[in-house]
Design a protein around this motif. Structure first.
Motif, short mmCIF file in Angstrom:
data_model
loop_
_atom_site.label_atom_id
_atom_site.label_comp_id
_atom_site.label_asym_id
_atom_site.label_seq_id
_atom_site.Cartn_x
_atom_site.Cartn_y
_atom_site.Cartn_z
N GLY A 91 -38.92 -53.07 27.92
CA GLY A 91 -40.02 -53.03 26.97
C GLY A 91 -39.62 -52.61 25.58
O GLY A 91 -40.45 -52.66 24.65
N ALA A 92 -38.35 -52.18 25.39
CA ALA A 92 -37.91 -51.75 24.06
C ALA A 92 -37.86 -52.94 23.11
O ALA A 92 -37.45 -54.04 23.49
N GLN A 93 -38.26 -52.72 21.87
CA GLN A 93 -38.25 -53.79 20.87
C GLN A 93 -36.93 -53.79 20.12
O GLN A 93 -36.46 -52.74 19.67
N LEU A 94 -36.31 -54.97 19.98
CA LEU A 94 -35.08 -55.10 19.21
C LEU A 94 -35.41 -55.32 17.74
O LEU A 94 -36.49 -55.81 17.40
N PRO A 95 -34.48 -54.97 16.86
CA PRO A 95 -34.73 -55.19 15.43
C PRO A 95 -34.87 -56.70 15.14
O PRO A 95 -34.27 -57.53 15.84
N PRO A 96 -35.62 -57.07 14.11
CA PRO A 96 -35.67 -58.49 13.71
C PRO A 96 -34.27 -58.99 13.39
O PRO A 96 -33.40 -58.23 12.95
N SER A 97 -34.02 -60.25 13.64
CA SER A 97 -32.68 -60.81 13.47
C SER A 97 -32.15 -60.62 12.05
O SER A 97 -30.96 -60.33 11.86
N ARG A 98 -33.02 -60.78 11.05
CA ARG A 98 -32.56 -60.60 9.67
C ARG A 98 -32.09 -59.16 9.42
O ARG A 98 -31.05 -58.93 8.82
N LEU A 99 -32.87 -58.16 9.93
CA LEU A 99 -32.53 -56.76 9.72
C LEU A 99 -31.25 -56.40 10.44
O LEU A 99 -30.37 -55.72 9.88
N LEU A 100 -31.09 -56.84 11.70
CA LEU A 100 -29.88 -56.51 12.45
C LEU A 100 -28.65 -57.16 11.82
O LEU A 100 -27.57 -56.55 11.77
N GLU B 280 -28.19 -57.78 8.66
CA GLU B 280 -27.84 -56.98 7.47
C GLU B 280 -27.13 -55.70 7.87
O GLU B 280 -26.15 -55.28 7.23
N GLN B 281 -27.58 -55.05 8.92
CA GLN B 281 -26.97 -53.80 9.35
C GLN B 281 -25.54 -54.01 9.84
O GLN B 281 -24.66 -53.17 9.61
N LEU B 282 -25.30 -55.12 10.53
CA LEU B 282 -23.99 -55.37 11.12
C LEU B 282 -23.05 -56.12 10.18
O LEU B 282 -21.84 -56.22 10.44
N GLY B 283 -23.59 -56.69 9.11
CA GLY B 283 -22.76 -57.46 8.19
C GLY B 283 -22.34 -58.80 8.75
O GLY B 283 -21.22 -59.26 8.52
N VAL B 284 -23.21 -59.43 9.55
CA VAL B 284 -22.94 -60.76 10.11
C VAL B 284 -24.05 -61.70 9.66
O VAL B 284 -25.04 -61.27 9.05
N SER B 285 -23.88 -62.98 9.99
CA SER B 285 -24.90 -63.94 9.58
C SER B 285 -26.13 -63.82 10.48
O SER B 285 -26.04 -63.40 11.63
N ARG B 286 -27.25 -64.20 9.92
CA ARG B 286 -28.48 -64.15 10.71
C ARG B 286 -28.41 -65.12 11.88
O ARG B 286 -28.96 -64.85 12.96
N LYS B 287 -27.69 -66.26 11.70
CA LYS B 287 -27.58 -67.24 12.78
C LYS B 287 -26.86 -66.64 13.99
O LYS B 287 -27.22 -66.92 15.13
N THR B 288 -25.85 -65.79 13.72
CA THR B 288 -25.13 -65.15 14.84
C THR B 288 -26.09 -64.32 15.68
O THR B 288 -26.08 -64.39 16.92
#
Length: 477
Positions: free
Chosen positions: A33-42, A44-52
């Motif tokens: 039930g835990a919510q993951l961060p939105p793909s765009r936010l994650l 940015e945090q990881l320094g990878v592309s949103r597509k990844t």
């Protein structure tokens, strides 16, 4: 809060993210039930592309580990987590000790909010409608202001000086207790006070003498510490001192309002108890749990006020005068055990929360506590009278009340054989909570009956509830 994912280098970014998320889900690190961060936010945090990130989410969703909810986000699927085999209690070297603790009964376990019946005759509970919300709110706001200006360090294990001073004044006025502020330690309810005293006084195998019947949570605590608990019979004068065995190291009594039967300990019996404790070199715990509420006769002083040899520890609580949820109690310690108990308090929990301590100190010093006790006394006296009238009237074929002059519960002994377990079961079906007396007996002979608390039940509910009890008794014979 950021999701804990570590990306190393610039190779296989999608694979690294996939493996870490999958492991976190299957291990339970990411709960169902835990919510993951939105793909765009994650991304940015990881320094990878949103597509990844989007592709990884899509693959985990396809595998059933994640689920997307339109307009809300991506969540861990409720059935996706997988727990590895963990040690069960039977696998551990301490299995026997765990089983001993788990087997302990809970005879005074209060029901949850959802499990509370409309009409509860449970002992040790107070009426929430009588609690002075406005006065307590003002005291709590004052406590918050005081804490805001403090240094941020831990407080004293013995409790705030302001509260200890307020307690010393209150119990000297209301119970005749002879003490200084420095004799008092503030605890998380009376039960912690009993725990601390037992920790420093008892060793495995040493003898504890306590009233039979008596306060079962205290007996279970002493027993769990490895003590040999001996039940000493009581009569109309209190504990039968001559039956306290040689070698006793700790004596637990409720002299002002014997629990659960209710009679006060007579003056000759009190004097004999103090002499016997001095002879044995034993510490006496005087649990004065609800004697603020007295309805008949002259007030009796505390046992501690008669002690000239430093053998009595006076234990009190605000759970009965205010609310059990506050968990505030105290002990007045004789010099011999004072230092040891303070060390035990510091080692077990450092100190009791200072927010309720500051609030209670102001509550007492402003006179709110005495005002609240006087108001509750009037209410409880009326409830007690109602129950006594019924026990002397239409319930008299089955029960008789044990004479009592204080507190907010009374014991009703069976005059004829009554199936108490069946009575309690049938009463619960009509929203009446009844509680047996026999669970407080440590040794035979056991008296059958009910303990009728009148702190939690509303006055207007007493007669309709006892009507239902009478009707059940008529049906079961």
């Amino acid at each position: 809060m950021e999701l804990h994912v570590i990306i190393k280098g610039r190779k296989d970014l999608a694979e690294q993210l996939y493996q870490q998320l999958r492991t976190a889900i299957e291990s339970g690190q990411l709960a169902a039930g835990a919510q993951l961060p939105p793909s765009r936010l994650l991304a940015e945090q990881l320094g990878v592309s949103r597509k990844t990130v989007s592709d990884t989410y899509a693959l985990l969703t396809y595998e059933g580990l994640l689920v997307g909810k339109v307009g809300r986000g991506t969540f861990v699927n409720a059935w996706a987590t997988r727990s590895e085999h963990v040690q069960g209690a039977a696998d551990l070297a301490c299995a026997a000790n765990l089983a001993k603790w788990q087997a302990l009964p809970s005879p005074m376990h209060h029901p949850t909010r959802d499990g509370t019946l409309r009409c509860e005759f449970i002992g040790g509970a107070t009426t929430r409608s009588q609690f002075p919300q406005d006065e307590w709110r003002r005291c709590t706001q004052d406590a918050l202001r005081r804490i805001a200006h403090n240094s941020g360090f831990y407080s004293q294990p013995e409790g705030l000086p302001a509260l200890r001073s307020a307690i010393a004044g209150h119990i000297a006025f209301s119970r005749g207790v002879k003490c200084r502020d420095d004799d008092i330690v503030v605890t998380n309810g009376a039960q912690q006070a009993l725990d601390l005293i037992a920790r420093v006084v008892l060793e495995p195998g040493t003898i504890v003498a306590m009233e039979n019947p008596g306060y079962t949570p205290a007996r279970l605590l002493f027993d769990a510490m490895g003590a040999t608990v001996v039940g000493v019979p009581v009569d109309e004068h209190g504990i039968q001192v001559e039956l306290i065995p040689d070698g006793t190291r700790l004596i637990y009594v409720t002299p002002s309002h014997q629990f659960p039967l209710g009679m006060p300990m007579s003056m000759p019996r009190r004097e004999a108890l103090l002499a016997r404790a001095f002879e044995l070199g034993a510490i006496v715990i005087e649990d004065d749990y609800d004697s603020e509420f007295r309805y008949e006769g002259r007030p009796t002083d505390s046992l501690q006020s008669m002690d000239t040899r430093g053998v009595v520890t006076y234990v009190g609580t605000f759970s009965k005068t205010l609310l059990p949820e506050l968990r505030l109690g105290y002990a007045v310690l004789p010099p011999a055990i004072h230092g040891a108990v303070l060390k035990a308090k510091q080692l077990t929990d450092q100190h009791t929360s200072t927010l309720p301590q500051w609030a209670l100190a102001k509550f007492i010093s402003e006179g709110y506590l005495l005002k609240h006790i006087r108001r509750c006394h009037t209410v409880y006296a009326g409830r007690r009278e109602r129950i006594l009238n019924r026990l002397a009237g239409d319930l008299s074929p089955w029960f008789e009340a044990v004479p009592t002059v204080a507190g907010f519960h009374l014991a009703a002994l069976c005059k004829v054989p009554v199936n108490i377990a069946l009575l309690i079961e049938l009463a619960r079906k009509v929203e009446v909570g009844l509680y047996p007396l026999d669970v407080f007996f440590h040794e035979a002979p056991v008296r059958s009956g009910l303990i009728l608390g009148f702190g939690a039940i509303e006055t207007l509910d007493i007669d309709p509830s006892l009507d239902k009890v009478r009707n059940i008794l008529q049906k079961i014979g």
